[in-house]
Scaffold this motif. Structure first.
Motif, mmCIF file in Angstrom:
data_model
loop_
_atom_site.group_PDB
_atom_site.id
_atom_site.type_symbol
_atom_site.label_atom_id
_atom_site.label_comp_id
_atom_site.label_asym_id
_atom_site.label_seq_id
_atom_site.Cartn_x
_atom_site.Cartn_y
_atom_site.Cartn_z
ATOM 1 N N GLN A 1 9.705 11.686 3.616
ATOM 2 C CA GLN A 1 8.663 11.866 2.998
ATOM 3 C C GLN A 1 7.477 9.499 1.821
ATOM 4 O O GLN A 1 8.638 9.110 1.697
ATOM 5 C CB GLN A 1 8.247 12.400 1.702
ATOM 6 N N ALA A 2 6.522 10.029 2.220
ATOM 7 C CA ALA A 2 5.959 8.588 2.340
ATOM 8 C C ALA A 2 4.844 9.261 1.276
ATOM 9 O O ALA A 2 3.395 9.775 0.605
ATOM 10 C CB ALA A 2 5.920 7.753 2.718
ATOM 11 N N THR A 3 3.895 8.722 -0.665
ATOM 12 C CA THR A 3 3.200 8.617 -1.456
ATOM 13 C C THR A 3 2.778 7.157 -1.825
ATOM 14 O O THR A 3 2.883 6.253 -1.692
ATOM 15 C CB THR A 3 3.826 8.260 -2.468
ATOM 16 N N LEU A 4 1.755 7.319 -0.702
ATOM 17 C CA LEU A 4 0.524 6.607 0.004
ATOM 18 C C LEU A 4 -0.447 6.232 -1.057
ATOM 19 O O LEU A 4 -1.243 6.733 -1.876
ATOM 20 C CB LEU A 4 0.246 6.620 1.464
ATOM 21 N N LYS A 5 -0.644 4.764 -1.593
ATOM 22 C CA LYS A 5 -1.776 3.901 -1.945
ATOM 23 C C LYS A 5 -3.069 4.070 -1.031
ATOM 24 O O LYS A 5 -3.265 3.470 -0.372
ATOM 25 C CB LYS A 5 -1.623 2.695 -2.538
ATOM 26 N N LEU A 6 -4.528 5.078 -2.010
ATOM 27 C CA LEU A 6 -5.540 4.584 -0.994
ATOM 28 C C LEU A 6 -6.546 3.596 -1.447
ATOM 29 O O LEU A 6 -7.305 3.661 -3.186
ATOM 30 C CB LEU A 6 -6.171 5.936 -0.590
ATOM 31 N N LEU A 7 -7.537 3.288 -0.464
ATOM 32 C CA LEU A 7 -8.573 2.118 -1.077
ATOM 33 C C LEU A 7 -9.999 2.740 -0.734
ATOM 34 O O LEU A 7 -9.770 3.941 -0.002
ATOM 35 C CB LEU A 7 -8.131 1.102 -0.029
ATOM 36 N N PRO A 8 -11.111 2.628 -1.441
ATOM 37 C CA PRO A 8 -12.269 3.175 -1.139
ATOM 38 C C PRO A 8 -12.210 2.825 -0.202
ATOM 39 O O PRO A 8 -12.403 1.778 0.335
ATOM 40 C CB PRO A 8 -13.127 2.740 -2.137
ATOM 41 N N LEU A 9 -13.031 3.059 1.350
ATOM 42 C CA LEU A 9 -13.987 2.590 2.439
ATOM 43 C C LEU A 9 -15.664 1.782 1.955
ATOM 44 O O LEU A 9 -15.859 2.054 1.280
ATOM 45 C CB LEU A 9 -14.603 3.572 3.580
ATOM 46 N N PRO A 10 -15.067 0.836 2.040
ATOM 47 C CA PRO A 10 -16.462 -0.349 1.790
ATOM 48 C C PRO A 10 -17.821 0.655 2.944
ATOM 49 O O PRO A 10 -17.594 0.578 3.889
ATOM 50 C CB PRO A 10 -16.254 -1.499 2.055
ATOM 51 N N ALA B 1 7.047 5.497 -7.850
ATOM 52 C CA ALA B 1 6.351 6.036 -8.938
ATOM 53 C C ALA B 1 4.826 6.547 -8.620
ATOM 54 O O ALA B 1 4.688 6.139 -6.965
ATOM 55 C CB ALA B 1 5.608 5.032 -10.147
ATOM 56 N N TYR B 2 4.451 7.393 -8.813
ATOM 57 C CA TYR B 2 2.666 7.853 -8.247
ATOM 58 C C TYR B 2 1.309 6.892 -8.875
ATOM 59 O O TYR B 2 0.663 7.613 -8.295
ATOM 60 C CB TYR B 2 2.777 9.152 -9.074
ATOM 61 N N THR B 3 2.337 5.908 -9.770
ATOM 62 C CA THR B 3 1.076 5.233 -10.341
ATOM 63 C C THR B 3 1.162 4.457 -9.713
ATOM 64 O O THR B 3 1.765 3.741 -9.048
ATOM 65 C CB THR B 3 1.517 4.779 -11.846
ATOM 66 N N SER B 4 -0.574 4.058 -9.874
ATOM 67 C CA SER B 4 -0.010 2.111 -9.129
ATOM 68 C C SER B 4 0.592 0.794 -9.698
ATOM 69 O O SER B 4 0.144 0.027 -9.232
ATOM 70 C CB SER B 4 -1.955 1.606 -8.863
ATOM 71 N N ASN C 1 0.544 -1.239 0.204
ATOM 72 C CA ASN C 1 -0.413 0.014 -0.159
ATOM 73 C C ASN C 1 0.990 1.252 -0.558
ATOM 74 O O ASN C 1 0.206 2.489 -0.065
ATOM 75 C CB ASN C 1 -0.972 -0.044 1.281
ATOM 76 N N THR C 2 2.099 1.532 -0.722
ATOM 77 C CA THR C 2 2.903 1.905 -0.165
ATOM 78 C C THR C 2 3.527 2.430 -2.168
ATOM 79 O O THR C 2 4.393 1.308 -2.661
ATOM 80 C CB THR C 2 4.049 2.224 0.544
ATOM 81 N N LEU C 3 3.231 3.565 -2.988
ATOM 82 C CA LEU C 3 4.000 3.755 -3.642
ATOM 83 C C LEU C 3 5.513 4.281 -4.163
ATOM 84 O O LEU C 3 5.658 4.015 -5.295
ATOM 85 C CB LEU C 3 3.127 4.693 -5.025
ATOM 86 N N GLY C 4 5.669 5.042 -3.329
ATOM 87 C CA GLY C 4 7.046 5.686 -3.181
ATOM 88 C C GLY C 4 7.281 6.193 -2.590
ATOM 89 O O GLY C 4 6.881 6.502 -0.565
ATOM 90 N N LEU C 5 8.341 7.050 -1.958
ATOM 91 C CA LEU C 5 9.455 7.147 -0.908
ATOM 92 C C LEU C 5 10.485 8.025 -1.153
ATOM 93 O O LEU C 5 11.246 8.255 -1.991
ATOM 94 C CB LEU C 5 10.386 6.279 -0.194
ATOM 95 N N THR C 6 10.511 8.980 -0.242
ATOM 96 C CA THR C 6 11.657 9.445 -0.412
ATOM 97 C C THR C 6 12.666 9.797 0.648
ATOM 98 O O THR C 6 12.102 9.882 1.991
ATOM 99 C CB THR C 6 11.223 11.292 -0.468
ATOM 100 N N ALA C 7 13.461 9.910 0.376
ATOM 101 C CA ALA C 7 14.521 9.775 1.792
ATOM 102 C C ALA C 7 15.793 9.927 1.713
ATOM 103 O O ALA C 7 16.249 10.107 0.548
ATOM 104 C CB ALA C 7 14.286 7.648 2.013
#
Ligand SMILES: Cc1cc2nc3c(=O)[nH]c(=O)nc-3n(C[C@H](O)[C@H](O)[C@H](O)COP(=O)(O)OP(=O)(O)OC[C@H]3O[C@@H](n4cnc5c(N)ncnc54)[C@H](O)[C@@H]3O)c2cc1C
Length: 460
Positions: free
Chosen positions: A208-217, A181-184, A163-169
């Motif tokens: 910094q982290a770019t996180l992948k989100l999901l729709p809440l059921p 990347a910013y894409t899935s 559930n993580t797309l990318g990082l800055t470190a």
């Protein structure tokens, strides 16, 4: 030993004095984590920006001062404890949520934000970030990434890695890297995102982290299944996980845990219950009742005593809260505990529980088991009294036997807490020598001077 004055003077050129702690009384709280291991840091520094972290890391390399990244110190393996003096770099001033991109279901956030604040920021937008450790209110995103932390929802929605797309470190060498990347989807080069996730702050400090989100059921149900035998419950886990309709959570509690829930969670339960499954089911208004019927059918066997849906949100919250509070409640069982978060293939859970019962009887040590059964990730707690000579002398061998059992069942030493200091002595029992050698080489490339969180993960 106090901090090198020349290092401190150089540090103050970038970080204001008020964000550098140097006295023992100020530094003391940053010398420990939830394992209660303690080493006094020489200083604690609170960066505000990525550039601050770059500056601090460069300085640590120049002066050969070790640095330990730290979030909220809730880690369960001593990962944030500064065992080789040096400084603690506490990321809690970097807690901005920078972007919530609903169209692409992406969040960009800084490492100091809590897991809970992330979920709260997303709730009104109908979104969530899947990792949900029981410590969500008092653990940071940086800690979650560094340990690949997760909770009940991992069974359906995955861990931090999924559930993580990318990082800055900032690497231990002081270089800035932007991974992923910013894409899935993306297949460009080696996957450094997943390498840094779970690296326990030994390769780079994540800024910094770019996180992948999901729709809440739109609908959720909480189901409580009670069993008259522990085997009944563990077989039900295998049955539930062996069919297509997955619950979003499947938590197991053994008899001692059930007693704690009854006594300290304020939940009434019959006295002959030997094991409990807490099952979370989600979906939409059309699908949820079908899912409930399918999962309930899979949970049934001759040892099932009852299966009930929580009839109100309050009742559901009470059950989940009792589950989250189990760890602290264990102090009522014995003065000391060794808490392991081992994981086995789901079909081997019955063998694991039987094996643990035999070890408990053999050593006369109470072993309490509960946890994320849907992933085979069981929190195994060896409860003992250091004043009891027999228990005190046998506890280490009992722990070794638990790990041997887990590995014999094709399991793994840690499902979510990591290695840190707590499990490094056992590391080579799971990791082959060639892999260990490669890992040490990777560490040396990221951190040639060995200044970043030294002395962790690898066997000493
Ligand atoms: C009561 C309780 C319940 C818990 N429940 C769960 C659970 O359900 N699931 C679970 O997985 N864990 C659980 N934990 C363990 C713990 O909360 C997690 O490991 C959490 O992710 C740690 O976050 P933290 O901010 O406290 O990290 P810290 O303890 O501060 O640090 C942990 C590690 O991360 C590194 N680190 C921190 N920030 C960074 C950064 N920005 N860059 C690089 N490295 C960094 C540190 O060096 C250290 O190695 C629980 C702990 C407690 C006390």
């Amino acid at each position: 030993m106090s901090i090198n004055p020349a290092f401190l003077a150089a540090l103050e050129k970038q970080i204001a004095q008020e964000f550098i702690l140097t006295t023992p009384q100020a530094c003391w709280p940053y010398g420990t984590d939830s394992t209660q291991r303690f080493f006094m840091p020489q200083a604690v520094v609170f960066p505000k920006t990525h550039e601050d972290v770059v500056f601090i890391t460069a300085l640590c390399n120049e002066y050969e001062v070790s640095m330990v990244p730290r979030g909220l110190g809730s880690g369960a393996v001593g990962g944030a404890v500064p065992i080789q003096e040096g400084i603690v770099v506490c990321l809690l001033r970097m807690q901005d949520i920078l972007t919530i991109d609903t169209a692409n279901r992406v969040m960009i956030a800084e490492p100091g934000v809590t897991n809970f604040a992330i979920q709260q920021a997303l709730y009104d937008k109908g979104l969530f970030w899947a990792p949900d450790p029981g410590s969500r209110e008092f653990c940071s995103l940086g800690g979650n990434l560094a340990h690949n932390s997760s909770g009940p929802r991992a069974i359906k929605y995955g861990t931090v890695r999924e559930n993580t797309l990318g990082l800055t470190a900032v690497t231990g060498a002081g270089d800035t890297i932007t991974t992923g990347a910013y894409t899935s989807k993306s297949v460009v080069g080696y996957d450094l995102t997943r390498l840094l996730i779970g690296s326990e702050g030994t390769l780079a400090t994540i800024t910094q982290a770019t996180l992948k989100l999901l729709p809440l059921p739109s609908r959720q149900m909480t189901v409580r299944a009670l069993y008259r035998s522990i085997t009944g419950a563990t077989q039900a886990v295998t049955q539930i996980m062996g069919q297509a309709e997955l619950p979003f959570a499947l938590e197991f509690m053994d008899k001692t845990t059930v007693n704690l829930v009854r006594q300290y969670g304020g939940i009434e339960l019959p006295h002959d219950v030997q094991a409990l499954l807490l099952i979370g089911i989600d979906g939409n208004e059309h699908s949820i009742n079908d899912a409930l019927a399918i999962i309930s059918a899979a949970a049934k066997n001759p040892d099932l005593m009852s299966i009930e849906v929580a009839h109100s949100q309050q009742q559901a919250d009470q059950l989940w809260q009792a589950r989250r509070r189990l760890s602290p409640c264990l102090r009522h069982v014995a003065p000391k505990k060794i808490n392991e978060d081992i994981v086995v293939p789901v079909s081997r859970i019955p063998d694991l529980i039987t094996g643990l019962e035999k070890l408990s009887a053999h050593y006369g040590i109470v072993i309490v088991s509960f946890g994320h059964a849907g992933n085979g990730n069981i929190h195994v707690n060896l409860m003992y009294d250091p004043a009891n000579e027999k228990q005190a002398t046998q506890i280490d061998q009992c722990l070794q036997d638990v790990f041997s059992l887990v590995l014999a069942l094709k399991g793994s030493l840690s499902g979510e807490h990591g290695i840190g200091l707590a499990k490094q002595a056992f590391f080579s029992q799971e990791i082959d020598p060639n892999s260990l050698h490669l890992m040490r080489q990777i560490k040396a490339i990221f951190d040639p001077k060995g200044i970043l969180n030294p002395g962790k993960i690898f066997p000493v």
